[in-house]
Design an enzyme around this catalytic site. Structure first.
Site, PDB file in Angstrom:
ATOM      1  N   ARG A   2     -17.453  85.372   5.642  1.00  0.00           N
ATOM      2  CA  ARG A   2     -16.754  86.427   6.397  1.00  0.00           C
ATOM      3  C   ARG A   2     -16.433  87.555   5.423  1.00  0.00           C
ATOM      4  O   ARG A   2     -16.107  87.309   4.268  1.00  0.00           O
ATOM      5  CB  ARG A   2     -15.494  85.873   7.062  1.00  0.00           C
ATOM      6  CG  ARG A   2     -14.425  85.289   6.119  1.00  0.00           C
ATOM      7  CD  ARG A   2     -13.502  86.343   5.588  1.00  0.00           C
ATOM      8  NE  ARG A   2     -12.503  85.897   4.664  1.00  0.00           N
ATOM      9  CZ  ARG A   2     -12.586  86.075   3.339  1.00  0.00           C
ATOM     10  NH1 ARG A   2     -13.657  86.602   2.785  1.00  0.00           N
ATOM     11  NH2 ARG A   2     -11.577  85.714   2.571  1.00  0.00           N
ATOM     12  N   SER A  19     -11.546  77.095  -4.573  1.00  0.00           N
ATOM     13  CA  SER A  19     -11.591  78.027  -3.445  1.00  0.00           C
ATOM     14  C   SER A  19     -11.908  77.320  -2.134  1.00  0.00           C
ATOM     15  O   SER A  19     -12.321  76.162  -2.106  1.00  0.00           O
ATOM     16  CB  SER A  19     -12.668  79.076  -3.705  1.00  0.00           C
ATOM     17  OG  SER A  19     -13.940  78.517  -3.437  1.00  0.00           O
ATOM     18  N   CYS A  20     -11.729  78.043  -1.044  1.00  0.00           N
ATOM     19  CA  CYS A  20     -12.000  77.512   0.300  1.00  0.00           C
ATOM     20  C   CYS A  20     -13.428  76.979   0.387  1.00  0.00           C
ATOM     21  O   CYS A  20     -13.659  75.890   0.932  1.00  0.00           O
ATOM     22  CB  CYS A  20     -11.785  78.604   1.336  1.00  0.00           C
ATOM     23  SG  CYS A  20     -12.549  80.186   0.932  1.00  0.00           S
ATOM     24  N   ASN A  21     -14.382  77.724  -0.164  1.00  0.00           N
ATOM     25  CA  ASN A  21     -15.775  77.289  -0.068  1.00  0.00           C
ATOM     26  C   ASN A  21     -16.040  76.060  -0.931  1.00  0.00           C
ATOM     27  O   ASN A  21     -16.706  75.117  -0.486  1.00  0.00           O
ATOM     28  CB  ASN A  21     -16.714  78.432  -0.486  1.00  0.00           C
ATOM     29  CG  ASN A  21     -16.856  79.462   0.611  1.00  0.00           C
ATOM     30  OD1 ASN A  21     -17.099  79.111   1.774  1.00  0.00           O
ATOM     31  ND2 ASN A  21     -16.702  80.733   0.276  1.00  0.00           N
ATOM     32  N   HIS A  48     -15.972  81.154   7.367  1.00  0.00           N
ATOM     33  CA  HIS A  48     -17.284  81.130   6.726  1.00  0.00           C
ATOM     34  C   HIS A  48     -18.179  80.126   7.470  1.00  0.00           C
ATOM     35  O   HIS A  48     -17.685  79.218   8.137  1.00  0.00           O
ATOM     36  CB  HIS A  48     -17.175  80.623   5.283  1.00  0.00           C
ATOM     37  CG  HIS A  48     -16.255  81.399   4.397  1.00  0.00           C
ATOM     38  ND1 HIS A  48     -16.422  82.730   4.127  1.00  0.00           N
ATOM     39  CD2 HIS A  48     -15.167  81.019   3.682  1.00  0.00           C
ATOM     40  CE1 HIS A  48     -15.470  83.136   3.284  1.00  0.00           C
ATOM     41  NE2 HIS A  48     -14.693  82.119   3.008  1.00  0.00           N
ATOM     42  N   HIS A  68     -20.817  79.803  -6.513  1.00  0.00           N
ATOM     43  CA  HIS A  68     -20.240  78.663  -5.798  1.00  0.00           C
ATOM     44  C   HIS A  68     -20.749  77.321  -6.329  1.00  0.00           C
ATOM     45  O   HIS A  68     -19.981  76.359  -6.426  1.00  0.00           O
ATOM     46  CB  HIS A  68     -20.510  78.788  -4.297  1.00  0.00           C
ATOM     47  CG  HIS A  68     -20.014  80.073  -3.718  1.00  0.00           C
ATOM     48  ND1 HIS A  68     -20.823  81.182  -3.597  1.00  0.00           N
ATOM     49  CD2 HIS A  68     -18.792  80.446  -3.275  1.00  0.00           C
ATOM     50  CE1 HIS A  68     -20.117  82.182  -3.073  1.00  0.00           C
ATOM     51  NE2 HIS A  68     -18.887  81.773  -2.870  1.00  0.00           N
ATOM     52  N   GLY A  69     -22.066  77.271  -6.636  1.00  0.00           N
ATOM     53  CA  GLY A  69     -22.617  76.021  -7.152  1.00  0.00           C
ATOM     54  C   GLY A  69     -21.913  75.578  -8.430  1.00  0.00           C
ATOM     55  O   GLY A  69     -21.352  74.478  -8.485  1.00  0.00           O
TER      56      GLY A  69
HETATM   57  N1  LIG Z   1      -7.574  84.269   1.649  1.00  0.00           N
HETATM   58  C1  LIG Z   1      -8.497  83.398   1.402  1.00  0.00           C
HETATM   59  O1  LIG Z   1      -9.443  83.336   2.138  1.00  0.00           O
HETATM   60  C2  LIG Z   1      -8.391  82.449   0.219  1.00  0.00           C
HETATM   61  C3  LIG Z   1      -8.933  81.189   0.347  1.00  0.00           C
HETATM   62  C4  LIG Z   1      -8.828  80.290  -0.716  1.00  0.00           C
HETATM   63  C5  LIG Z   1      -8.241  80.697  -1.899  1.00  0.00           C
HETATM   64  N2  LIG Z   1      -7.754  81.948  -2.003  1.00  0.00           N
HETATM   65  C6  LIG Z   1      -7.139  82.303  -3.290  1.00  0.00           C
HETATM   66  O2  LIG Z   1      -5.740  82.245  -3.161  1.00  0.00           O
HETATM   67  C7  LIG Z   1      -5.144  83.227  -3.985  1.00  0.00           C
HETATM   68  C8  LIG Z   1      -4.274  84.097  -3.102  1.00  0.00           C
HETATM   69  O3  LIG Z   1      -5.096  84.735  -2.130  1.00  0.00           O
HETATM   70  P1  LIG Z   1      -4.505  85.303  -0.776  1.00  0.00           P
HETATM   71  O4  LIG Z   1      -5.658  85.492   0.151  1.00  0.00           O
HETATM   72  O5  LIG Z   1      -3.348  84.496  -0.314  1.00  0.00           O
HETATM   73  O6  LIG Z   1      -4.014  86.729  -1.239  1.00  0.00           O
HETATM   74  P2  LIG Z   1      -3.001  87.698  -0.492  1.00  0.00           P
HETATM   75  O7  LIG Z   1      -3.283  89.045  -0.985  1.00  0.00           O
HETATM   76  O8  LIG Z   1      -2.998  87.434   0.974  1.00  0.00           O
HETATM   77  O9  LIG Z   1      -1.569  87.200  -1.051  1.00  0.00           O
HETATM   78  C9  LIG Z   1      -1.196  87.372  -2.376  1.00  0.00           C
HETATM   79  C10 LIG Z   1       0.272  87.718  -2.385  1.00  0.00           C
HETATM   80  O10 LIG Z   1       0.711  87.805  -3.733  1.00  0.00           O
HETATM   81  C11 LIG Z   1       1.517  88.959  -3.880  1.00  0.00           C
HETATM   82  N3  LIG Z   1       1.512  89.386  -5.267  1.00  0.00           N
HETATM   83  C12 LIG Z   1       0.760  90.321  -5.874  1.00  0.00           C
HETATM   84  N4  LIG Z   1       1.086  90.417  -7.178  1.00  0.00           N
HETATM   85  C13 LIG Z   1       2.044  89.500  -7.403  1.00  0.00           C
HETATM   86  C14 LIG Z   1       2.793  89.121  -8.549  1.00  0.00           C
HETATM   87  N5  LIG Z   1       2.569  89.688  -9.716  1.00  0.00           N
HETATM   88  N6  LIG Z   1       3.700  88.139  -8.404  1.00  0.00           N
HETATM   89  C15 LIG Z   1       3.910  87.549  -7.232  1.00  0.00           C
HETATM   90  N7  LIG Z   1       3.250  87.877  -6.090  1.00  0.00           N
HETATM   91  C16 LIG Z   1       2.320  88.847  -6.204  1.00  0.00           C
HETATM   92  C17 LIG Z   1       0.927  89.949  -2.917  1.00  0.00           C
HETATM   93  O11 LIG Z   1       1.891  90.930  -2.564  1.00  0.00           O
HETATM   94  C18 LIG Z   1       0.558  89.054  -1.746  1.00  0.00           C
HETATM   95  O12 LIG Z   1       1.645  88.907  -0.859  1.00  0.00           O
HETATM   96  C19 LIG Z   1      -6.300  83.945  -4.674  1.00  0.00           C
HETATM   97  O13 LIG Z   1      -6.564  83.317  -5.905  1.00  0.00           O
HETATM   98  C20 LIG Z   1      -7.437  83.710  -3.738  1.00  0.00           C
HETATM   99  O14 LIG Z   1      -8.691  83.802  -4.387  1.00  0.00           O
HETATM  100  C21 LIG Z   1      -7.766  82.809  -0.950  1.00  0.00           C
END
Ligand SMILES: NC(=O)c1ccc[n+]([C@@H]2O[C@H](COP(=O)([O-])OP(=O)(O)OC[C@H]3O[C@@H](n4cnc5c(N)ncnc54)[C@H](O)[C@@H]3O)[C@@H](O)[C@H]2O)c1
Ligand SMILES: NC(=O)c1ccc[n+]([C@@H]2O[C@H](COP(=O)([O-])OP(=O)(O)OC[C@H]3O[C@@H](n4cnc5c(N)ncnc54)[C@H](O)[C@@H]3O)[C@@H](O)[C@H]2O)c1
Ligand SMILES: NC(=O)c1ccc[n+]([C@@H]2O[C@H](COP(=O)([O-])OP(=O)(O)OC[C@H]3O[C@@H](n4cnc5c(N)ncnc54)[C@H](O)[C@@H]3O)[C@@H](O)[C@H]2O)c1
Ligand SMILES: NC(=O)c1ccc[n+]([C@@H]2O[C@H](COP(=O)([O-])OP(=O)(O)OC[C@H]3O[C@@H](n4cnc5c(N)ncnc54)[C@H](O)[C@@H]3O)[C@@H](O)[C@H]2O)c1
Lengths: 339, 339, 339, 339
Positions: C170, C141-143, C222, C196-197
């Site tokens: 955030r 993850s980002c963190n 964050h 997170h740890g």
């Molecule tokens: N946004 C953040 O801050 C962040 C940071 C780091 C990691 N992540 C991780 O990245 C991953 C994606 O997060 P995100 O923020 O981009 O989410 P998001 O909701 O912005 O994007 C996910 C996309 O996947 C699509 N989707 C849903 N079901 C689907 C399926 N079955 N097949 C294909 N596409 C599908 C959704 O329509 C959406 O467009 C997660 O595991 C999240 O924990 C997110």
């Protein structure tokens, strides 16, 4: 004494219970809760009899060391009237329960208008609920209550040609930590008119009103930006006099230095209001303006509490217990309405 | 009876005035205000004698229809002790006035430590203020008060090797509409340590503490993310027992469903607390954890009210009127400290 | 050329797609989307082939006038590697699809660690993913990415005895209008340590780290309040030098007048960063402090973009295409990492 | 080539500089700044000549390692026209400087209307600024620009009887960390009408418009809740067609799933807009409604950028360099106006 049961003990329900307990002609049968959370804890401290809203969960209360007075059906059976303050939609489901025991019931503004025999606002249409055929009344939402209270005296005194209102709504109540938005100004709904105008028409059937809804990241109160085209053209001072004569309209004086809802609630708390509640529409006195026949003003509406006096009056109306003036006066005096 | 004057009637001052009025051994001489705003209006309704803090502005009060009991100097002359609750920095300027009339004075945490003879926290160093040579005491800030209350029993029971605290601070009080940020998480100050650690050392001189300050867009309470490396390694339950035995520490029970400061203040209001005040450190019970000798916990601090019982105790200490146990017990009982 | 398919085109997916398109050794096979919303519209404008993530909804795209290149299975078949950027939990369900076609896959930090053969951070453990047995990697993850990047050079240069971090997170991303809180500071989770740890330990197995999570009403980045007890006691300047030598750590200079994440993102946008993205940990230079062997600092983490360079490197590692230095250098240069 | 100097390099100034640099018929003489902060740093990276806005502070730039091209007077002397984008009120003070060197100048909406010979909006009154007697023009504020662009085509096509607009304004720009409110909805100003209506009349002298101002805790964009009573009664679709034909009005399509300003700016960034700028009024397509002759709609206004194309056109108008159609078309094409 009217025996009143409160079904659903959350933001609205706990305030209704306190208000019922303060009435000389009412007794609180009890309150029905689904879970033994902090609100249940506070109810216990106040000595309110607690009923299990969901019988299967009664054990949770026992585990938390809370004695139950019974189940919600017991409360419905005992009470002369139920005030249903469950979440939107649940009230509709509960109607059948109240009918089963022939217990008159008051529902809230989160329900559709057809859930009850009449929609209710004390100032606007108290007598409708006194009718023999009426067993259920819906106290309209915080916003509709605020608009009905404002429009009714304007209609009576000057006639209203048309009203246009933008409702800048708080995103959630202070305790609702999962509601947003965090940093946005949302057209909500983006389509126009919002449902608020038609809801006002359930109280004042033929007033011409268009409403627009906006949602913003704040929790304390809603703000209505109001335009009313009157049939006549009174001066702004005359309008101020008219409005300040209404017990449930509070004109926030400019010289107090109150610039928003933070300071407004602060003032309410400084004067000892329970929970800092503001039962009145808070009309910004120096905003009241006339341009030709167009009246403009801002009013802040405390979503959590403005419907409380209305619920109390609705009880008396529904049971045909008192006339409007007597009921409103009693409610206002016992609660301390009027700042 | 101790005659107490309150100079500066804002967020802290109005709460001190109410608390003084509730004490069996104190009488409120009056409160000094600069302007006839909504807080003055509320003071009038409570029957508190009002003094003009700035004599040249006395007319403003007359124009607003408010009777004055005199000027601030009259109040300083009459009172046995002054609680100065003016904005940061003004207290330092006022010292000379209190010295002129030989009136002992209590100042607030917005002032530098050297403004007063001692810095004060009831639980930690009450007796210092009883000393004959001490004429002025500074009740430390909301954050320092919260940290001192927490560290003192830990030091007494287990010894503290080092403490590291991140203070996530509310951007402004609910009524302070011009303060930000709106949508940011600010290192504030960005330099480390923040001033909070050294401020704790004005109360507990030799505890080793490093503090980091953050500012966020919220108004209700501060949150402290606390780490304390203890000399011993008690269990988390032992620590919980230790802390819950302290009257000014409230352990927020998990089963209440309270997840943040919104619901916490809601609970305070539901139980009838004036202004929803939380005089206690609110320690999240299920956050109390031990990793080796490292204690971790979260505590929420109600900036507007946690210093109020301390100001009351400081009055008694400064005048050498009661011992610590008696004073704290009286204060707690009259206010209703303990949830 | 590595053919890369991106499954899930949201916050992370659209950035990964742009980054893939910018690599000299990669080609974007296409992106799979569930709905023809504004992000689909933007993908079309960029000329990215669109695949239907949910075949039954293909018609929605046709109705919106968007041509599809096929269904997600076609993309999985064609691509050399899939970057799965679907919402938390969906990635785990998708694994079976990738296995069916023997397509190596990269998953995201919202998934549990056991979803993939290895957890990945380029700076910390690139080579693990190059192993022949490894077919799937989880970019943490980002963190966790932000913490791994910071701890790795500290471990290498000074040794780390223990780390304690408060993550002030955030509440939601800028476009997530339904997420809160609006006005609260939430212990989240209230239990300690937060996840997170342990997640850092999937990257750096034996570092001793305790983390505490907080959630606040902000959307931009964050903030980590970091304490690291080092084995040695370098000066703050030495630590600053060490950190500023890392390409994915940016030390925010004091003299720029940048006081928070609002101005930080403003700076990113002023320098032409796409979407104002900050791929680097943003360490507040003047916060870097040493107290004995205790290092303190604040770092801001742009949740939407810091994992993007990591995803690109993970592709090369998983396919055993390049060594770490070459991959990171290529990624950094093509994206423009380094402010 | 028109030599353009930009005096005041903040939110508006840096965008004007970039836009000038993108014009085929303009060259950027340079930008004048008061301090060597992050915005100066970004200007240096872009190769913009920097002038010291306050000569006595020139040393600060040297200390920060930034070469200056001269002092602001040198820039005023050299340039054919100055765009003054200093804070409100400073522009008025600067006028004398521009007059001294006979350099035509463009000022911003934070200044009073009488600071310049004409107030300017390209769509509404371009030709006024071409007059020989006109040496200074004031590009009206973001809100007035947004209203003028909307009302002008409505007046031309249907005639406007009266307009009533509630402006729900963002509390501060994203980088302005000290501005509030944090959790309030403020009538601002509480008196009605706000200054926005009269400001529209500096552009469209005889339109009848009443405006109400509100301030909320958000940073991204303003929202206008608009009512216009037209002389005619077109259908909502006809109005949509009329508005979508205007290059600087963008109708946000319902099917994109964009529900607020967070996603709107996200879309702008996804399509590659510099800084995520939205130069167009963003009118919520599905909000456009007719009730009799009453038109209602919501429009979001990006305060930081909607005046940028207007400043570019104002340059050409003031120097009588091109006619309106040519200038607007060139500006729109070079910037990429139209989503
Ligand atoms: N946004 C953040 O801050 C962040 C940071 C780091 C990691 N992540 C991780 O990245 C991953 C994606 O997060 P995100 O923020 O981009 O989410 P998001 O909701 O912005 O994007 C996910 C996309 O996947 C699509 N989707 C849903 N079901 C689907 C399926 N079955 N097949 C294909 N596409 C599908 C959704 O329509 C959406 O467009 C997660 O595991 C999240 O924990 C997110
Ligand atoms: N909060 C406001 O701002 C506001 C204002 C005016 C009207 N209303 C209306 O009042 C009604 C109640 O709203 P609220 O804000 O008090 O909600 P709430 O969620 O604060 O309280 C509802 C309570 O009902 C309980 N409950 C849920 N299911 C139940 C069931 N089957 N039986 C009994 N209790 C049940 C919940 O546990 C909760 O304690 C809704 O119709 C709402 O639209 C709310
Ligand atoms: N608000 C908090 O969160 C908090 C918490 C702990 C301590 N404190 C400290 O308490 C002190 C007061 O803070 P506050 O928040 O109550 O401030 P406040 O601004 O709410 O109240 C201060 C009052 O003093 C009045 N005043 C100004 N100049 C005066 C003068 N010369 N003479 C008399 N009155 C004058 C103001 O009009 C105002 O009513 C400060 O030192 C502050 O740092 C504040
Ligand atoms: N930001 C907006 O939302 C917005 C929108 C439309 C119009 N405006 C107007 O544009 C003007 C500029 O606003 P802004 O938001 O860009 O302000 P800003 O504060 O972001 O930028 C102003 C810049 O001028 C500099 N400056 C200060 N004094 C100066 C001087 N004497 N000489 C030269 N430079 C000086 C400041 O350092 C700063 O960099 C104001 O009139 C404002 O009302 C602002």
């Amino acid at each position: 004494m009217i025996q009143v049961g409160v079904n659903g003990y959350g933001t609205i329900g706990k305030r209704v219970a306190d208000a019922v307990a303060a009435q000389p002609d009412m007794a609180l049968t009890g309150v029905a809760k689904t879970r033994p959370n902090y609100e249940a804890e506070a109810a216990v401290r106040k000595g309110y009899p607690l009923y299990a809203a969901i019988p299967e969960r009664a054990d949770l209360f026992h585990d938390a060391g809370i004695d139950l007075a019974g189940e919600v059906e017991d409360m419905v059976m005992t009470a002369d009237v139920i005030v249903d303050t469950t979440p939107s939609g649940v009230g509709a489901d509960n109607r059948e329960l109240y009918e089963r025991y022939d217990t008159p019931a008051i529902l809230q503004g989160g329900e559709d208008a057809d859930v009850a025999d009449v929609s209710f606002n004390a100032r606007s249409n108290y007598d409708l609920a006194r009718d023999d055929d009426v067993d259920t009344a819906r106290v309209v939402s915080c916003n509709t209550t605020g608009l009905s209270r404002l429009l009714t005296p304007l209609i009576e005194s000057y006639g209203v040609e048309k009203s246009r209102v933008t409702l800048v709504r708080r995103g959630g109540d202070p305790g609702q930590t999962s509601r947003g938005p965090i940093n946005d100004i949302l057209p909500d709904p983006a389509t126009i008119p919002s449902h608020h105008g038609p809801d006002v028409n359930t109280i004042i059937p033929d007033v011409d009103i268009d409403t627009l809804g906006v949602k913003v990241p704040a929790t304390l109160m809603h703000l209505h930006s109001v335009n009313v085209t009157l049939d006549e053209a009174p001066s702004a001072d005359e309008v101020r006099d008219l409005l300040s004569a209404e017990s449930r309209l509070f004109l926030v004086p400019e010289e107090t230095g109150i610039d928003g809802t933070g300071k407004l609630k602060e003032f309410a708390m400084d004067t000892g209001r329970p929970r800092g509640d503001l039962w009145e529409n808070c009309i910004w006195e120096h905003s009241v303006s006339m341009e030709g026949r167009d009246l403009y003003l801002f009013q802040s509406i405390h979503q959590e509490s403005d419907v409380i006096p209305e619920n109390i009056d609705a009880i008396r109306a529904l049971l045909d217990w008192e006339d409007r003036e007597t009921s409103m006066a009693t409610t206002d005096e016992t609660l301390g309405v009027g700042l």
